[in-house]
Scaffold this motif. Structure first.
Motif, PDB file in Angstrom:
ATOM      1  N   ALA A  84       0.956  -1.420   0.054  1.00 45.82           N
ATOM      2  CA  ALA A  84       0.016   0.189  -0.178  1.00 45.82           C
ATOM      3  C   ALA A  84       0.845   1.519  -0.448  1.00 45.82           C
ATOM      4  O   ALA A  84       0.194   2.389  -0.530  1.00 45.82           O
ATOM      5  CB  ALA A  84      -0.621   0.087   0.786  1.00 45.82           C
ATOM      6  N   GLU A  85       2.292   0.758   0.526  1.00 45.19           N
ATOM      7  CA  GLU A  85       2.981   2.616   0.706  1.00 45.19           C
ATOM      8  C   GLU A  85       3.627   2.560  -0.525  1.00 45.19           C
ATOM      9  O   GLU A  85       3.836   3.371  -0.941  1.00 45.19           O
ATOM     10  CB  GLU A  85       3.613   2.511   1.822  1.00 45.19           C
ATOM     11  CG  GLU A  85       3.581   2.523   2.985  1.00 45.19           C
ATOM     12  CD  GLU A  85       4.061   2.469   4.032  1.00 45.19           C
ATOM     13  OE1 GLU A  85       3.649   2.187   5.039  1.00 45.19           O
ATOM     14  OE2 GLU A  85       4.898   1.376   3.815  1.00 45.19           O
ATOM     15  N   ARG A  88       1.530   3.857  -2.827  1.00 48.45           N
ATOM     16  CA  ARG A  88       0.564   5.362  -2.736  1.00 48.45           C
ATOM     17  C   ARG A  88       2.356   6.339  -2.650  1.00 48.45           C
ATOM     18  O   ARG A  88       2.270   8.072  -3.012  1.00 48.45           O
ATOM     19  CB  ARG A  88       0.732   5.355  -1.199  1.00 48.45           C
ATOM     20  CG  ARG A  88      -0.183   6.304  -0.110  1.00 48.45           C
ATOM     21  CD  ARG A  88      -0.718   6.639   0.959  1.00 48.45           C
ATOM     22  NE  ARG A  88       0.539   6.810   1.636  1.00 48.45           N
ATOM     23  CZ  ARG A  88       0.679   6.335   2.930  1.00 48.45           C
ATOM     24  NH1 ARG A  88       0.759   5.301   3.464  1.00 48.45           N
ATOM     25  NH2 ARG A  88       1.540   6.481   3.742  1.00 48.45           N
ATOM     26  N   ALA A 108      -5.626   5.640   8.862  1.00 48.01           N
ATOM     27  CA  ALA A 108      -6.485   5.246   7.269  1.00 48.01           C
ATOM     28  C   ALA A 108      -6.794   4.312   5.997  1.00 48.01           C
ATOM     29  O   ALA A 108      -6.593   2.981   6.893  1.00 48.01           O
ATOM     30  CB  ALA A 108      -5.210   6.337   6.471  1.00 48.01           C
ATOM     31  N   LYS A 109      -7.850   4.030   5.680  1.00 44.05           N
ATOM     32  CA  LYS A 109      -7.704   2.871   5.352  1.00 44.05           C
ATOM     33  C   LYS A 109      -7.056   2.826   3.219  1.00 44.05           C
ATOM     34  O   LYS A 109      -7.485   4.095   2.385  1.00 44.05           O
ATOM     35  CB  LYS A 109      -9.313   2.714   4.842  1.00 44.05           C
ATOM     36  CG  LYS A 109      -9.713   2.634   6.042  1.00 44.05           C
ATOM     37  CD  LYS A 109     -11.488   2.583   5.931  1.00 44.05           C
ATOM     38  CE  LYS A 109     -11.857   2.004   7.081  1.00 44.05           C
ATOM     39  NZ  LYS A 109     -12.831   1.128   8.340  1.00 44.05           N
ATOM     40  N   THR A 110      -6.297   1.935   3.169  1.00 44.12           N
ATOM     41  CA  THR A 110      -5.738   1.891   1.548  1.00 44.12           C
ATOM     42  C   THR A 110      -6.970   0.674   0.575  1.00 44.12           C
ATOM     43  O   THR A 110      -6.666   0.205   1.081  1.00 44.12           O
ATOM     44  CB  THR A 110      -5.082   1.683   1.787  1.00 44.12           C
ATOM     45  OG1 THR A 110      -3.621   2.724   2.239  1.00 44.12           O
ATOM     46  CG2 THR A 110      -3.776   2.270   0.316  1.00 44.12           C
ATOM     47  N   LEU A 112      -6.794  -0.698  -2.981  1.00 42.16           N
ATOM     48  CA  LEU A 112      -6.220  -0.562  -3.901  1.00 42.16           C
ATOM     49  C   LEU A 112      -6.908  -1.315  -5.185  1.00 42.16           C
ATOM     50  O   LEU A 112      -7.940  -2.477  -5.124  1.00 42.16           O
ATOM     51  CB  LEU A 112      -5.210  -1.699  -3.651  1.00 42.16           C
ATOM     52  CG  LEU A 112      -4.279  -1.491  -2.703  1.00 42.16           C
ATOM     53  CD1 LEU A 112      -2.926  -1.612  -2.715  1.00 42.16           C
ATOM     54  CD2 LEU A 112      -3.486  -0.006  -3.466  1.00 42.16           C
ATOM     55  N   CYS A 123      -5.684   3.506  -6.835  1.00 43.79           N
ATOM     56  CA  CYS A 123      -5.248   3.270  -4.977  1.00 43.79           C
ATOM     57  C   CYS A 123      -5.983   5.104  -4.737  1.00 43.79           C
ATOM     58  O   CYS A 123      -5.963   5.892  -5.235  1.00 43.79           O
ATOM     59  CB  CYS A 123      -3.679   3.894  -5.085  1.00 43.79           C
ATOM     60  SG  CYS A 123      -3.417   4.079  -2.971  1.00 43.79           S
ATOM     61  N   VAL A 125      -6.841   6.836  -0.677  1.00 47.28           N
ATOM     62  CA  VAL A 125      -6.884   6.384   0.532  1.00 47.28           C
ATOM     63  C   VAL A 125      -8.064   7.452   1.388  1.00 47.28           C
ATOM     64  O   VAL A 125      -8.519   8.382   0.994  1.00 47.28           O
ATOM     65  CB  VAL A 125      -5.232   7.180   1.334  1.00 47.28           C
ATOM     66  CG1 VAL A 125      -5.505   7.105   2.567  1.00 47.28           C
ATOM     67  CG2 VAL A 125      -4.477   6.333   0.745  1.00 47.28           C
ATOM     68  N   GLU A 127      -9.701   8.659   5.069  1.00 49.03           N
ATOM     69  CA  GLU A 127      -9.626   8.691   6.377  1.00 49.03           C
ATOM     70  C   GLU A 127     -11.415   9.387   6.794  1.00 49.03           C
ATOM     71  O   GLU A 127     -11.633  10.395   6.479  1.00 49.03           O
ATOM     72  CB  GLU A 127      -8.201   9.863   7.088  1.00 49.03           C
ATOM     73  CG  GLU A 127      -6.994   9.385   6.020  1.00 49.03           C
ATOM     74  CD  GLU A 127      -6.199  10.542   6.326  1.00 49.03           C
ATOM     75  OE1 GLU A 127      -5.097  10.708   7.552  1.00 49.03           O
ATOM     76  OE2 GLU A 127      -6.116  10.851   5.264  1.00 49.03           O
ATOM     77  N   ARG A 172      -6.233  11.403  -1.355  1.00 43.61           N
ATOM     78  CA  ARG A 172      -5.750  10.692  -2.513  1.00 43.61           C
ATOM     79  C   ARG A 172      -6.552   9.738  -3.335  1.00 43.61           C
ATOM     80  O   ARG A 172      -6.650   8.575  -2.529  1.00 43.61           O
ATOM     81  CB  ARG A 172      -4.067   9.704  -2.137  1.00 43.61           C
ATOM     82  CG  ARG A 172      -3.180  10.488  -1.668  1.00 43.61           C
ATOM     83  CD  ARG A 172      -2.052   9.774  -1.315  1.00 43.61           C
ATOM     84  NE  ARG A 172      -0.662  10.194  -0.482  1.00 43.61           N
ATOM     85  CZ  ARG A 172      -0.758  11.163   1.161  1.00 43.61           C
ATOM     86  NH1 ARG A 172      -2.247  10.168   1.435  1.00 43.61           N
ATOM     87  NH2 ARG A 172       0.208  11.621   1.054  1.00 43.61           N
TER      88      ARG A 172
END
Ligand code: ACO
Length: 226
Positions: A84-85, A88, A108-110, A112, A123, A125, A127, A172
């Motif tokens: 995820a990072e 991002r 934070a919820k990502t 994908l 992607c 993100v 919050e 994002r």
């Protein structure tokens, strides 16, 4: 690197001047070996970042004929959080965000979007937030510049000073350049609205986009019918 007054000799090179790679987005000069090298390296890192090998306990939150959406939470296993990072970071790089840290990293919820070629092509993100400020209609000033130029360069929208209640902030949203206009961002947002808060489906008014880019603003305006 080329600066504006540097001259290039036309010696019949195949590619001439600045090239914009349509997949990794890097602008480079194909006829300058150092630039070519930098591009090859960046391109490979980009592909490694969006490659999705998968893991057993992935949290699939939506499935489609052309892919699926998985959700990664901050307490997930390291390999999931790292993927995820990595994605991002790619998105941040394209968005011109400097810092990679999130406002509220523990919440934070990502999301994908993985396509059928096992690439992460989207992607998002999200919050939790309490309030947001509406972007106001832009006055038609700056007659010398085209509207697009102005938006592209300034990206500073005038916002209302009156806070409005919102529950979910989209910090994002990014879709791989070659996968745009296929409804991927739309489907990621629909999925966020149905899964962000247990037991409720968020309305379009309860989600807010933080500091949208010109692309983001066009998309959000269409999505939210505003
Ligand atoms: N120009 C005009 N209208 C657009 C655009 C655009 N660039 N992008 C989307 N729309 C509108 C269209 O009406 C589109 O419907 P259509 O294709 O039937 O005409 C509708 O929005 C839905 O578009 P999607 O296909 O769901 O959007 P996509 O998957 O292409 O993703 C996104 C849109 C995320 C903005 C993508 O262009 C992108 O990643 N851009 C670069 C990164 C970026 O700027 N992200 C937004 C940052 S703002 C933030 O993160 C809070």
């Amino acid at each position: 690197k080329l600066d504006s007054d540097q001259l290039i000799i036309d010696a019949g090179q195949k590619q001439f001047g600045a090239t914009n790679c349509s997949s990794c987005g890097m602008v480079y000069s194909a006829d300058i070996p150092e630039d070519n090298f930098q591009h090859t390296q960046f391109h490979q890192r980009f592909l490694d970042s969006i490659k999705y090998v998968g893991w057993k306990k992935e949290r699939v939150v939506a499935e489609f004929w052309d892919g699926k959406i998985i959700l990664v939470l901050p307490d997930d296993p390291k390999y999931a959080v790292k993927k995820a990072e990595d994605v991002r970071r790619i998105a941040d790089n394209e968005l011109g965000f400097q810092q990679v840290t999130l406002g509220r990293p523990t919440q934070a919820k990502t999301f994908l979007f993985i396509n059928t070629d096992r690439l992460v092509v989207g992607c998002l993100v999200a919050e939790p937030i309490r309030q947001a400020y509406r972007v106001l209609e832009q006055p038609d000033e700056n007659k010398d510049m085209t509207k697009d130029d102005f938006m592209e360069r300034h990206r500073a929208w005038c916002c209302s000073t009156i806070p409005e209640q919102a529950l979910c902030g989209i910090s994002r949203i990014w879709v791989f350049s070659l996968a745009r206009r296929q409804g991927i961002a739309t489907r990621m947002l629909d999925t966020v609205r149905s899964t962000f808060m247990y037991g409720s489906y968020l309305t379009k008014q309860e989600i807010a986009f933080s500091d949208p880019t010109p692309d983001g603003k066009l998309f959000a305006t269409k999505y939210c019918n505003t």
